[in-house]
Design an enzyme around this catalytic site. Structure first.
Site, PDB file in Angstrom:
ATOM      1  N   GLY A 497      -4.088   5.679   4.377  1.00 23.91           N
ATOM      2  CA  GLY A 497      -4.434   4.277   3.741  1.00 23.91           C
ATOM      3  C   GLY A 497      -6.301   3.840   3.345  1.00 23.91           C
ATOM      4  O   GLY A 497      -6.601   5.393   3.042  1.00 23.91           O
ATOM      5  N   GLY A 499      -9.220   2.099   1.844  1.00 20.48           N
ATOM      6  CA  GLY A 499     -10.435   0.693   1.864  1.00 20.48           C
ATOM      7  C   GLY A 499     -11.795   1.287   1.221  1.00 20.48           C
ATOM      8  O   GLY A 499     -11.819   2.139   0.413  1.00 20.48           O
ATOM      9  N   GLY A 500     -12.641  -0.348   0.924  1.00 18.47           N
ATOM     10  CA  GLY A 500     -13.737   0.458  -0.192  1.00 18.47           C
ATOM     11  C   GLY A 500     -14.817   1.590   0.711  1.00 18.47           C
ATOM     12  O   GLY A 500     -15.503   1.924   0.023  1.00 18.47           O
ATOM     13  N   PHE A 501     -13.921   1.781   2.016  1.00 19.18           N
ATOM     14  CA  PHE A 501     -15.340   2.698   2.478  1.00 19.18           C
ATOM     15  C   PHE A 501     -14.479   4.011   2.218  1.00 19.18           C
ATOM     16  O   PHE A 501     -15.917   5.141   2.005  1.00 19.18           O
ATOM     17  CB  PHE A 501     -15.270   2.581   3.435  1.00 19.18           C
ATOM     18  CG  PHE A 501     -16.189   3.233   4.832  1.00 19.18           C
ATOM     19  CD1 PHE A 501     -17.677   3.030   4.963  1.00 19.18           C
ATOM     20  CD2 PHE A 501     -15.443   4.163   5.632  1.00 19.18           C
ATOM     21  CE1 PHE A 501     -18.373   3.885   5.327  1.00 19.18           C
ATOM     22  CE2 PHE A 501     -16.407   4.889   6.374  1.00 19.18           C
ATOM     23  CZ  PHE A 501     -17.918   4.726   6.174  1.00 19.18           C
ATOM     24  N   GLY A 502     -13.336   3.987   2.102  1.00 15.18           N
ATOM     25  CA  GLY A 502     -13.025   5.433   2.068  1.00 15.18           C
ATOM     26  C   GLY A 502     -11.469   5.791   2.615  1.00 15.18           C
ATOM     27  O   GLY A 502     -11.000   4.830   2.228  1.00 15.18           O
ATOM     28  N   MET A 503     -11.088   7.139   2.808  1.00 10.87           N
ATOM     29  CA  MET A 503      -9.441   7.414   2.873  1.00 10.87           C
ATOM     30  C   MET A 503      -9.364   7.194   4.160  1.00 10.87           C
ATOM     31  O   MET A 503     -10.704   7.675   5.433  1.00 10.87           O
ATOM     32  CB  MET A 503      -9.174   8.634   2.615  1.00 10.87           C
ATOM     33  CG  MET A 503      -9.310   9.309   1.432  1.00 10.87           C
ATOM     34  SD  MET A 503      -7.598   8.880   0.880  1.00 10.87           S
ATOM     35  CE  MET A 503      -8.100   9.004  -0.893  1.00 10.87           C
ATOM     36  N   VAL A 504      -8.266   7.142   4.826  1.00 10.28           N
ATOM     37  CA  VAL A 504      -7.834   6.182   6.293  1.00 10.28           C
ATOM     38  C   VAL A 504      -6.399   7.207   6.904  1.00 10.28           C
ATOM     39  O   VAL A 504      -5.853   7.461   5.764  1.00 10.28           O
ATOM     40  CB  VAL A 504      -7.168   5.132   6.618  1.00 10.28           C
ATOM     41  CG1 VAL A 504      -7.003   5.173   7.639  1.00 10.28           C
ATOM     42  CG2 VAL A 504      -8.210   4.462   6.036  1.00 10.28           C
ATOM     43  N   LYS A 518     -11.046   6.602   9.497  1.00 15.36           N
ATOM     44  CA  LYS A 518     -12.068   5.936   7.875  1.00 15.36           C
ATOM     45  C   LYS A 518     -13.240   7.067   7.717  1.00 15.36           C
ATOM     46  O   LYS A 518     -13.945   7.300   8.017  1.00 15.36           O
ATOM     47  CB  LYS A 518     -12.137   4.572   8.557  1.00 15.36           C
ATOM     48  CG  LYS A 518     -12.328   3.803   6.959  1.00 15.36           C
ATOM     49  CD  LYS A 518     -12.242   2.875   7.245  1.00 15.36           C
ATOM     50  CE  LYS A 518     -11.144   1.773   6.587  1.00 15.36           C
ATOM     51  NZ  LYS A 518     -11.299   0.234   7.289  1.00 15.36           N
ATOM     52  N   ASP A 614     -12.338 -11.150   3.853  1.00 13.55           N
ATOM     53  CA  ASP A 614     -11.588 -10.409   3.533  1.00 13.55           C
ATOM     54  C   ASP A 614     -10.152 -10.285   4.371  1.00 13.55           C
ATOM     55  O   ASP A 614      -9.374  -9.443   4.402  1.00 13.55           O
ATOM     56  CB  ASP A 614     -11.934  -9.179   2.848  1.00 13.55           C
ATOM     57  CG  ASP A 614     -11.061  -8.926   2.034  1.00 13.55           C
ATOM     58  OD1 ASP A 614     -10.233  -9.229   1.421  1.00 13.55           O
ATOM     59  OD2 ASP A 614     -11.402  -7.146   1.888  1.00 13.55           O
TER      60      ASP A 614
END
Ligand code: NAG
Ligand code: NAG
Ligand code: NAG
Ligand code: NAG
Ligand code: NAG
Ligand code: NAG
Ligand code: NAG
Length: 828
Positions: A497, A499-504, A518, A614
Site C-alpha cells: 500500500g 500513503g502520503g509518506f511513502g510506499m508501504v 513505511k 483522516d
C-alpha cells in the site's frame, strides 16, 4: 516558534522539497567530433574535439578531422564534421562520480575528400566493453548505451574493423544518469512459466532500441529532461482502430508513483493510448497490441513501460493486464494502489524479457478480469525497449545514495536562500492561521498532544523538535540492514500500500514479527520534524485499537517507520474490495466498535486531545482476527500547513469524509473525526465508496444520499444486499440513528466518540439479544444509574478501569469497560 526551530524546519523542508530545476549531471561531456568549434544545440554546448592539435580528449590518436564540404542545408551542425580514425584510437574522460551513465554516439555518414563514410565498418568499446562491432551505417543514427561507469578514467575506444580502412564518429555524449535511473529492485523477469524478480539490472550494459511516447507526439531532446528523443507509437500499433488517444491537460502528479521527470518527461505521461470503444465493431474485451522490431537473435531485453492514469475520473476504476510476447507480464495492474491513491501519478515498471527470435517484441494491454463491465479499459503511456548486452564489473556503492542529498548539493546558493524565505513565510502563515487546538509546529503530528508518560503531565508535542534519539527511544531504532532484510531490500512485490509518506512494504523482522514498513520517499512532503514527532507520539501511544509502532530507522537519510502488520488489510477492501468474503453484520458492528474505541481513546484517553483528521475506511485496518485498528494518524496530512493548498490535494482521496463545518470554518475539533466516522458507518452499511462520481448525481455523495434515506426511515432500501435479512430491525434503527447524529451539520450537535461507541455497543446487543434490552437493566454489567445513550454522567463505578493505555495495549476491553471508560473520561 523560536527562530532556531524555524530554521530547523526550513532546512528540513529544503532537504525534502522536490525541485523542478533541470537535471544537472555530475559528469557531462559533449563532444563535437572532428570540429575545431563548439556547437550549440538544444541548449547544450558540444565542445569541438579538435580545438588544438591533438584533441584534449584523444589519448590514442590515429585519426583526422573531416568536414562535409556540401552538407544538406537542414542538417544538424553536429553532423557537418566527423572524426575519422584510420587505426585504433581512444577518447578518455575523467569520471567524477561512479554510477549509471548515458553514453551516446552520433553517426551521420557523408562523403568528403577520399572518404565515403557509408562504407566504414568499425567497432566501439566503452570501458573495455564492446558495444558496437562490425558496425556500419548509411543513414544518420544515434546509438545510446546505458552503462555503469566507475569513478576514474573512462576510455572509449574506436577501431576500424578488419577489412575496413577507417571508422568515424560525429559526436559523443557521456553524462551521468540521475540517481535511481536504473535500479536493481523490482524488475520482473518474464518467462512463459512464471514471473520472478530480476536482480543486478544496474550491472547490465543496455542499448536503447525504442523509446516511444505512446499516444503522443514526437519529443525532441529539447523537450526532454535527459535530452532523449521519444517517437509516436502509431506505426507500431497492430490494429490502429483498437486504440484511442487520451490526452491530459494538467501536468502529472510526480509524487507517489516512483517515476520522476527524469524517468520520463511530462509529455510522456500526459498522453496515452486507451481502448477505443467508439468503434461499434470493437466490443467486449480486447487488447491493444504493439509490435516493435528487435533483433531476431537470442537476446534479452529490458522493457520499461510507463503508466499514468489520465483516463479515469476517480480512483480504483482501472484494472488491466499487461502481456509481453503473449506471456502474462502483469495481472490486474491497479495504478490507484501503486501510486498511493493519487490519480494521474506517473509509474513505471521494468520487465526483463527474452527474445522469442521472432524479430518483434509484442506488447499488449487489455482489461483485467477485475474490471467492472462499465469501466473496461487499459492504457499505456510510454514504452522503452533496451537490449541487455551483458554485465560489467560489479557496480557496487552509489546505489544507496539518496536523491535528497544530490538535490541538496546541486541547488545553487540563490535557490537555497529563496527556499529558506519561502519556507519561513509558509511557517509564519501556518502559525497565524492555525486553529486553536494546534500547538506550534503546525504539521500533522505536531498538533498532537501526548500524555507525558508516568508523570501524567501533558506535553505539547509541537515543542519536541529534538531527535527521537534525544528523547530516549533508542529501543525502537531498527538498523537499516534489518529493514532491508525484512523487506527483501524493498522488494516491489512486497508493496502492500501507500500513503502520503511513502510506499508501504510487508516484511518480516529477524525475530519473525510480521511488520508493515513505511518508507519515506524523496519528494514526500512529510518532513523530518514530523517523522521525529511521530515517533515521539506513537512510541507513547499503545492501544488495542490503534496500530502500533514497532520501530523506526533514520540511517542514511532514510525515514522509515515500522508498524505491526495487519493481516487482513483495510476495512474498505472487505466492504467492496475484490474477491474477499463479505463481512457479516455482527463482524461489521464489532469492527466499527473497535475503531470507535480507538478513536475515543485518541480523543479523550490519557493521550487526550489527538484528532485523527483522516478517518476513512482505508485507515481502519484489520488484524488476523478482524480486530479493527485505526492507522495513519495524520500521516496523510503532510502539507506545511493545514490551510495551505497542499492539504486540499492531500484530502483528494478522502473528500467524501470531510466535515463540512471544518471545511467552512477551518477550525478543527474532535467532532470532525466524528463526522468522518459517520460516513464510515454508512459505508459499512451500504458497502459503497464515500464518493462515487459515476453514480447518478444524487447518489454520488454517500453521506448526503444515505441521510436522505435515513430521514425517510427507509434505510433498509440501501443496505448492502449481502446484509439483507441479516440485520434485526432494532439494530439497524439504532445504527442508522447513530450514523445520522454523527453527520449532523454542526459539530456541537454531533455525539462524542464515547456516545458513538455506546450506541454501537447497544446496536450490537440489539442484534445479539434480539430484544431492545436497555443497558441500564444490565445490573450485572454496570451501575444501575447508567443512563441512556448520549448523556453519560461521570460517575465512578466499581468496574471502572481508569486507564486503558497500560502500555501493552493488549487489554481486551469488554462492554463493561466501555461504560466505565465513558464514565471516567473528562473529554466531553
Ligand atoms: C569533475 O570534478 C572536477 C573537480 O573535482 C571539476 O573541475 C570538473 O568540472 C568535474 N567535471 C564535470 C564534468 O563535472
Ligand atoms: C568551447 O567550450 C569550452 C568549454 O565550454 C571552452 O573552454 C572553449 O573555450 C570553447 N571554445 C571555443 C572556440 O569557443
Ligand atoms: C532535410 O530536408 C530534406 C528535404 O527537404 C528532407 O527529406 C530531410 O528529411 C530533412 N532532414 C532533416 C534532418 O530534417
Ligand atoms: C548479482 O550481484 C551480486 C552482488 O553484486 C552477486 O553476488 C550475484 O552473483 C549477481 N548475480 C548475477 C546473476 O549476476
Ligand atoms: C518540443 O520542443 C519544440 C522545440 O524544439 C517545440 O516546438 C515543441 O512545441 C515541443 N513539444 C512539446 C510537446 O513540448
Ligand atoms: C472499426 O474497426 C474495424 C476493425 O475491427 C476497422 O476495420 C474499421 O476501420 C474501424 N472503423 C473506424 C471508423 O475506425
Ligand atoms: C490479450 O492478449 C493475451 C496474450 O496474447 C491473451 O492471452 C488474451 O486472451 C488477450 N485478451 C483479450 C481480451 O483478447
Amino acid at each position: 516558534m523560536d527562530s532556531k526551530a524555524l530554521l530547523f524546519r526550513a532546512l528540513a523542508f529544503l532537504s525534502l522539497m522536490p525541485f523542478s530545476s533541470p537535471f544537472a549531471p555530475s559528469d557531462n561531456y559533449l563532444l563535437n567530433c572532428g570540429s575545431p568549434t563548439n556547437a550549440s544545440l538544444e541548449n547544450r554546448v558540444f565542445m569541438g574535439d579538435s580545438a588544438r592539435p591533438g584533441s584534449l580528449f584523444l589519448s590514442k590518436d590515429k585519426s583526422i578531422s573531416l568536414a562535409d564540404q556540401n552538407p544538406p542545408p537542414n542538417s544538424s551542425v553536429l553532423y557537418r564534421t566527423a572524426r575519422v580514425f584510420t587505426g585504433a584510437s581512444s577518447y578518455e574522460f575523467k569520471i567524477n562520480k561512479s554510477g549509471i551513465h548515458l553514453v551516446r554516439f552520433h553517426f551521420s555518414p557523408f562523403v568528403a575528400q577520399n572518404f565515403d563514410l557509408k562504407v566504414a565498418t568499425f567497432g566501439v568499446s566503452v570501458d573495455g566493453y564492446s558495444v558496437l562491432s562490425d558496425f556500419s551505417t548509411k543513414v544518420t543514427v544515434l546509438k545510446e548505451f546505458i552503462v555503469y561507469i566507475k569513478e576514474g578514467v573512462l576510455e572509449i575506444a574506436l577501431s576500424p574493423a578488419s577489412g575496413s580502412a577507417f571508422g568515424f564518429v560525429n559526436a559523443i555524449e557521456v553524462f551521468s544518469a540521475p540517481e535511481n535511473f536504473i535500479i536493481d529492485l523490482g524488475a520482473r523477469l518474464i518467462t512463459a512459466a512464471e514471473t520472478q524478480e530480476y536482480k543486478n539490472l544496474s550491472s547490465q550494459v543496455l542499448e536503447t532500441i525504442h523509446r516511444i511516447n505512446v499516444g503522443g507526439s514526437k519529443l525532441t531532446p529539447f523537450n526532454d529532461t535527459l535530452w532523449r528523443t521519444w517517437i509516436p507509437d502509431d506505426e507500431y500499433l497492430v490494429l490502429k482502430s483498437a486504440a484511442k488517444r487520451a490526452v491530459a491537460t494538467d501536468p502529472p502528479n510526480y509524487q507517489n508513483g516512483g517515476a520522476t521527470p527524469e524517468i520520463a518527461p511530462d509529455n510522456v505521461y500526459m498522453t496515452a493510448q486507451q481502448m477505443n470503444r467508439d468503434n461499434s465493431t470493437m466490443s467486449g474485451k480486447f487488447n491493444i497490441t504493439w509490435e516493435f522490431p528487435v533483433d531476431s537473435d537470442d537476446g534479452r531485453y529490458l522493457v520499461r513501460l510507463h503508466f499514468c492514469d489520465i483516463v479515469s475520473r476517480a480512483l480504483n476504476q482501472l484494472y488491466f493486464d499487461v502481456y509481453i510476447n503473449g506471456d502474462s507480464a502483469y495481472n490486474n495492474l491497479d495504478l490507484s494502489v501503486l501510486t498511493y491513491h493519487v490519480l494521474a501519478s506517473p509509474f513505471y515498471i521494468d520487465f526483463v524479457v527474452d527474445s522469442d527470435r521472432s524479430g518483434v517484441m509484442q506488447i499488449s494491454v487489455g482489461p483485467s478480469d477485475l474490471s467492472s463491465t462499465m469501466r473496461i479499459n487499459a492504457i499505456l503511456n510510454g514504452a522503452e525497449i533496451m537490449k541487455m548486452l551483458g554485465s560489467v564489473s560489479d557496480p557496487s556503492g552509489s546505489q544507496k545514495k539518496k536523491v535528497w542529498v544530490i538535490v541538496g548539493a546541486t541547488v545553487g546558493g540563490f535557490a537555497v536562500l529563496l527556499m529558506l524565505v519561502v519556507a519561513i513565510l509558509l511557517a509564519m502563515k501556518c502559525k497565524k492561521k492555525k486553529p486553536k487546538r494546534r500547538p506550534s509546529g503546525s504539521i500533522a503530528w505536531t498538533q498532537l498532544r501526548v500524555y507525558g508518560g508516568s508523570s501524567h503531565s501533558k506535553t505539547s508535542v509541537g515543542t519536541l523538535n529534538t531527535s527521537p534519539r534525544a528523547n530516549g527511544y533508542l529501543g525502537l531504532r531498527i538498523p537499516f540492514v534489518d529493514v532491508q532484510l525484512a523487506t527483501n531490500n524493498f522488494d516491489k512485490n512486497l508493496i502492500v500500500g501507500s500513503g502520503g509518506f511513502g510506499m508501504v512494504y510487508k516484511g518480516v523482522l529477524k525475530d519473525g514479527t510480521k511488520v508493515a514498513v513505511k518508507r519515506g520517499v524523496p519528494g514526500s512532503r512529510q518532513g523530518l520534524p514530523e517523522f521525529q514527532t511521530e515517533i515521539t507520539v506513537l512510541s507513547k501511544i499503545r492501544h488495542r485499537h490503534l496500530v502500533s509502532l514497532v520501530g523506526y530507522c533514520e540511517e542514511q537519510s532514510e525515514m522509515i517507520l515500522v508498524y505491526e502488520y495487519m493481516e487482513k488489510g483495510s476495512l474498505k477492501s472487505h466492504l467492496y474490495g475484490l474477491g474477499l468474503p463479505h463481512l457479516s453484520w455482527k463482524q461489521r458492528l464489532e469492527i466499527c466498535i473497535g475503531a470507535a474505541r480507538g478513536l475515543h481513546y485518541l480523543h479523550t484517553g490519557s493521550a487526550q486531545g489527538i484528532i485523527h483528521r483522516d478517518i476513512k475506511s482505508t485507515n481502519i485496518l484489520l488484524d488476523e482476527n478482524y480486530v479493527a485498528k485505526v492507522a495513519d494518524f495524520g500521516l496523510s496530512r503532510s502539507g506545511p500547513c493545514l490551510n495551505e493548498t497542499h492539504v486540499s490535494t492531500g484530502v483528494k482521496g478522502s473528500f467524501g469524509y470531510l466535515d463540512p463545518e471544518y471545511f467552512r470554518r477551518q477550525q478543527l475539533t474532535d467532532k470532525s473525526d466524528v463526522y468522518s466516522f459517520g460516513v464510515v458507518l454508512f459505508e459499512v452499511l451500504c458497502a459503497r465508496p464515500a464518493v462515487d462520481p459515476l453514480l447518478a448525481r444524487e447518489q454520488v455523495n454517500l453521506a448526503e444520499w444515505a441521510m436522505q434515506w435515513q430521514k425517510k426511515g427507509m434505510l433498509l432500501q440501501i443496505v448492502d444486499p449481502h446484509l439483507v435479512g441479516q440485520i434485526k430491525p432494532s439494530s439497524l434503527k439504532k445504527y442508522g440513528e447513530t450514523a445520522e447524529k454523527c453527520l449532523a451539520e454542526y459539530g456541537i450537535d454531533r455525539p462524542t466518540m464515547g456516545d458513538v461507541l455506546w450506541n454501537l455497543e447497544y446496536a450490537l446487543q440489539l442484534q445479539e439479544n434480539g430484544r431492545a434490552r436497555e443497558p441500564h437493566e444490565d445490573s450485572d454489567v454496570i451501575d444501575s444509574e447508567l443512563p441512556s445513550a448520549g448523556n453519560v454522567p461521570r460517575i465512578p463505578s466499581s468496574n471502572v478501569r481508569t486507564r486503558e493505555d497500560d502500555g501493552d495495549g493488549s487489554s481486551d476491553i469488554s462492554t463493561t469497560q466501555v461504560f466505565s471508560q465513558l464514565i471516567t473520561n473528562e473529554g466531553r
